[in-house]
Design an enzyme around this catalytic site. Structure first.
Site, short mmCIF file in Angstrom:
data_model
loop_
_atom_site.label_atom_id
_atom_site.label_comp_id
_atom_site.label_asym_id
_atom_site.label_seq_id
_atom_site.Cartn_x
_atom_site.Cartn_y
_atom_site.Cartn_z
N GLN A 169 0.82 -1.23 0.00
CA GLN A 169 0.00 0.00 0.00
C GLN A 169 0.85 1.27 0.00
O GLN A 169 0.51 2.23 -0.68
CB GLN A 169 -1.10 0.00 1.06
CG GLN A 169 -0.74 -0.40 2.45
CD GLN A 169 -1.68 0.27 3.46
OE1 GLN A 169 -2.67 0.91 3.07
NE2 GLN A 169 -1.37 0.17 4.73
N ILE A 170 1.97 1.29 0.69
CA ILE A 170 2.82 2.49 0.61
C ILE A 170 3.41 2.60 -0.80
O ILE A 170 3.45 3.68 -1.40
CB ILE A 170 3.93 2.48 1.69
CG1 ILE A 170 3.32 2.53 3.08
CG2 ILE A 170 4.90 3.65 1.50
CD1 ILE A 170 4.30 2.43 4.23
N GLN A 174 18.93 -7.47 3.16
CA GLN A 174 18.97 -6.32 2.25
C GLN A 174 20.19 -5.44 2.50
O GLN A 174 20.75 -4.88 1.56
CB GLN A 174 17.65 -5.55 2.33
CG GLN A 174 16.50 -6.41 1.79
CD GLN A 174 15.17 -5.72 1.68
OE1 GLN A 174 15.02 -4.58 2.09
NE2 GLN A 174 14.20 -6.41 1.14
N VAL A 223 11.81 2.54 5.83
CA VAL A 223 10.43 2.87 6.21
C VAL A 223 9.81 1.71 6.99
O VAL A 223 9.07 1.91 7.95
CB VAL A 223 9.59 3.18 4.95
CG1 VAL A 223 8.12 3.40 5.29
CG2 VAL A 223 10.16 4.38 4.20
N ASP A 280 6.43 11.55 11.60
CA ASP A 280 6.22 12.09 12.95
C ASP A 280 6.42 13.60 12.95
O ASP A 280 5.67 14.34 13.57
CB ASP A 280 7.19 11.41 13.92
CG ASP A 280 7.15 9.91 13.76
OD1 ASP A 280 6.07 9.34 13.88
OD2 ASP A 280 8.20 9.30 13.44
N HIS A 325 10.96 5.99 16.19
CA HIS A 325 9.63 6.05 15.56
C HIS A 325 8.72 5.08 16.32
O HIS A 325 8.48 3.95 15.89
CB HIS A 325 9.73 5.69 14.08
CG HIS A 325 8.40 5.60 13.40
ND1 HIS A 325 7.53 6.67 13.30
CD2 HIS A 325 7.75 4.57 12.80
CE1 HIS A 325 6.44 6.30 12.67
NE2 HIS A 325 6.54 5.03 12.36
N1 LIG Z 1 8.38 4.64 9.32
C1 LIG Z 1 7.14 5.02 9.17
O1 LIG Z 1 6.80 6.18 9.47
C2 LIG Z 1 6.08 4.09 8.65
C3 LIG Z 1 6.36 2.76 8.41
N2 LIG Z 1 5.41 1.90 7.95
C4 LIG Z 1 5.82 0.50 7.71
O2 LIG Z 1 6.05 0.30 6.32
C5 LIG Z 1 5.95 -1.09 6.03
C6 LIG Z 1 5.14 -1.34 4.78
O3 LIG Z 1 3.80 -0.92 4.99
P1 LIG Z 1 2.66 -1.19 3.89
O4 LIG Z 1 3.10 -0.78 2.54
O5 LIG Z 1 1.44 -0.60 4.46
O6 LIG Z 1 2.54 -2.77 3.97
P2 LIG Z 1 1.91 -3.77 2.88
O7 LIG Z 1 1.71 -5.07 3.56
O8 LIG Z 1 0.76 -3.13 2.17
O9 LIG Z 1 3.07 -3.90 1.83
C7 LIG Z 1 4.30 -4.44 2.15
C8 LIG Z 1 4.82 -5.09 0.89
O10 LIG Z 1 6.16 -5.50 1.16
C9 LIG Z 1 6.37 -6.74 0.52
N3 LIG Z 1 7.51 -7.40 1.16
C10 LIG Z 1 7.52 -8.11 2.31
N4 LIG Z 1 8.75 -8.59 2.53
C11 LIG Z 1 9.52 -8.16 1.52
C12 LIG Z 1 10.88 -8.35 1.19
N5 LIG Z 1 11.69 -9.08 1.95
N6 LIG Z 1 11.36 -7.76 0.07
C13 LIG Z 1 10.55 -7.03 -0.73
N7 LIG Z 1 9.24 -6.85 -0.48
C14 LIG Z 1 8.74 -7.39 0.64
C15 LIG Z 1 5.03 -7.48 0.68
O11 LIG Z 1 4.89 -8.53 -0.28
C16 LIG Z 1 4.04 -6.34 0.47
O12 LIG Z 1 3.66 -6.20 -0.88
C17 LIG Z 1 5.38 -1.73 7.30
O13 LIG Z 1 6.44 -2.30 8.05
C18 LIG Z 1 4.79 -0.55 8.03
O14 LIG Z 1 4.69 -0.79 9.42
C19 LIG Z 1 4.15 2.34 7.68
C20 LIG Z 1 3.81 3.65 7.89
C21 LIG Z 1 4.75 4.62 8.40
O1 LIG Z 2 1.85 2.87 13.13
C1 LIG Z 2 2.15 2.03 12.28
O2 LIG Z 2 2.24 0.81 12.46
C2 LIG Z 2 2.50 2.57 10.93
C3 LIG Z 2 3.41 3.69 11.19
O3 LIG Z 2 4.57 3.50 11.46
C4 LIG Z 2 2.81 5.02 11.36
O4 LIG Z 2 1.70 5.28 10.88
O5 LIG Z 2 3.47 5.85 11.96
#
Ligand SMILES: NC(=O)C1=CN([C@@H]2O[C@H](COP(=O)(O)OP(=O)(O)OC[C@H]3O[C@@H](n4cnc5c(N)ncnc54)[C@H](O)[C@@H]3O)[C@@H](O)[C@H]2O)C=CC1
Ligand SMILES: O=C([O-])CC(=O)C(=O)O
Length: 328
Positions: free
Chosen positions: A16-17, A115, A132, A162, A190
């Site tokens: 989704q991101i 990675q 991320v 944040d 975070h």
């Molecule tokens: N740092 C921040 O502020 C934030 C971090 N996040 C984190 O970002 C991450 C991704 O979130 P979403 O996109 O919502 O999740 P999502 O589940 O929609 O997408 C994650 C994608 O990563 C793929 N994936 C999993 N393992 C992988 C690997 N080893 N190599 C390549 N691709 C891989 C999955 O197949 C999936 O398509 C989560 O860990 C979430 O908690 C989310 C929001 C804010």
């Molecule tokens: O809270 C979560 O799991 C996703 C994230 O990192 C955020 O929205 O800040």
């Protein structure tokens, strides 16, 4: 003369991101409207994920972005990161309701060891890495430690979401515009222990602290609102934040690559020992950026309340980092 394309690797590209991020990178919002990009997209070697990735690439193609100079689908980081100039490590499991981000550590830590090693072997020596995937600071620390031949300062974690959340809360509280607020920062991890700090912030030259003048609001409303915003989004959407996370990733990379003209932004970076944070701890700091490099804002006074909050978030990060020591 037109610029030479740069290589941008994005992991979790079908997530989704990824869906909120790739189109903005390809349209030039991240690296500038004159900078062609080649997207090197990584997804897990799973039929469904690879098929979804192909679908996203079809849509990218259908946008006919003039700056999109090429794109590739990968299932192996060793090919996805080849010669890459920028790496946005998004792919990881997100949390669901009732979980803390550190609960994802065991599920996600191995991804960042593998990675980091791949970046070490095949990426450009100047690669700029943004982690991320959660828990973002500790995953960035793992990737950095797994890539000993790359400069440690090339690894960063995302605290920009944040930072942006804090900006919007301060603007709403003071009845001002986000664009006029400067010198705000978020220290630490975070996670809900992060310390969003407006003590130095100004709006149109006036001190935000004086405009707010309410320590109870700071402690009991502002800090919990910013710190727990991710959980509030999960509660409301049933899914973790995606468009705002992608937006923050764009802001982080944009500012790192193109400079902030003296303005402060927050980046999670490996500490050099500033403000008593032990070397290499992946910590949110106020920084300014110029010519592709970031520099910590030095000499800020840390009062007793701030020191207490900084210690809290530092302790949590140190526990997380000790918890993954066996992987490094
Ligand atoms: N740092 C921040 O502020 C934030 C971090 N996040 C984190 O970002 C991450 C991704 O979130 P979403 O996109 O919502 O999740 P999502 O589940 O929609 O997408 C994650 C994608 O990563 C793929 N994936 C999993 N393992 C992988 C690997 N080893 N190599 C390549 N691709 C891989 C999955 O197949 C999936 O398509 C989560 O860990 C979430 O908690 C989310 C929001 C804010
Ligand atoms: O809270 C979560 O799991 C996703 C994230 O990192 C955020 O929205 O800040």
């Amino acid at each position: 003369m037109s610029k030479k394309p740069v290589r941008v690797a994005v992991t979790g590209a079908a997530g989704q991101i990824g869906y909120a991020l790739l189109f903005r990178i390809a349209s030039g919002e991240m690296l500038g409207k004159d900078q062609p990009v080649i997207l090197q997209l990584l997804e897990i070697p799973d039929e469904k994920a690879q098929k979804a990735l192909k679908g996203v690439m079809m849509e990218l193609e259908d946008c006919a972005f003039p700056l999109l100079a090429g794109m590739e689908a990968h299932s192996d980081p060793m090919t996805a990161f080849k010669d890459t100039d920028y790496a946005l490590l998004v792919g990881a499991r997100p949390r669901g309701p009732g979980m803390e981000r550190k609960d994802l550590l065991s599920a996600n830590a191995q991804i960042f060891t593998a990675q980091g090693k791949a970046l070490d072997k095949v990426a450009s020596r100047n690669v700029k890495v943004l982690v991320v995937g959660n828990p973002a600071n500790t995953n960035a620390y793992i990737a950095m430690k797994s890539a000993p031949s790359l400069p440690r300062e090339n690894f960063t974690a995302m605290l920009r979401l944040d930072h942006n959340r804090a900006l919007s809360q301060v603007a709403a509280k003071t009845g001002t515009q986000v664009k006029d607020i400067e010198k705000l920062t978020v220290w630490g991890n975070h996670s809900p222990t992060m310390y969003a700090d407006y003590r130095f912030a100004t709006v149109n030259g006036k001190a935000v602290k004086d405009l707010i003048n309410d320590q109870e609001w700071n402690k009991n409303v502002f800090l919990p609102t910013v710190g727990k915003r991710g959980a509030a989004i999960i509660e409301a959407r049933g899914l973790s934040s995606a468009a705002s996370a992608a937006n923050a990733a764009i802001d982080h990379m944009h500012d790192w690559a193109l400079g902030t003209n003296g303005k402060w932004v927050t980046m999670g970076i490996p500490s050099n020992g500033d403000y008593g944070i032990p070397k290499d701890t992946m910590f949110g700091f106020p920084v300014t950026t110029k010519d592709g490099k970031y520099e910590v804002v030095k000499g800020l006074e840390i009062d007793a309340f701030s020191q207490e909050r900084i210690n809290l978030t530092l302790n949590e990060l140190q526990e997380e980092q000790q918890g993954v020591a066996h992987l490094l």
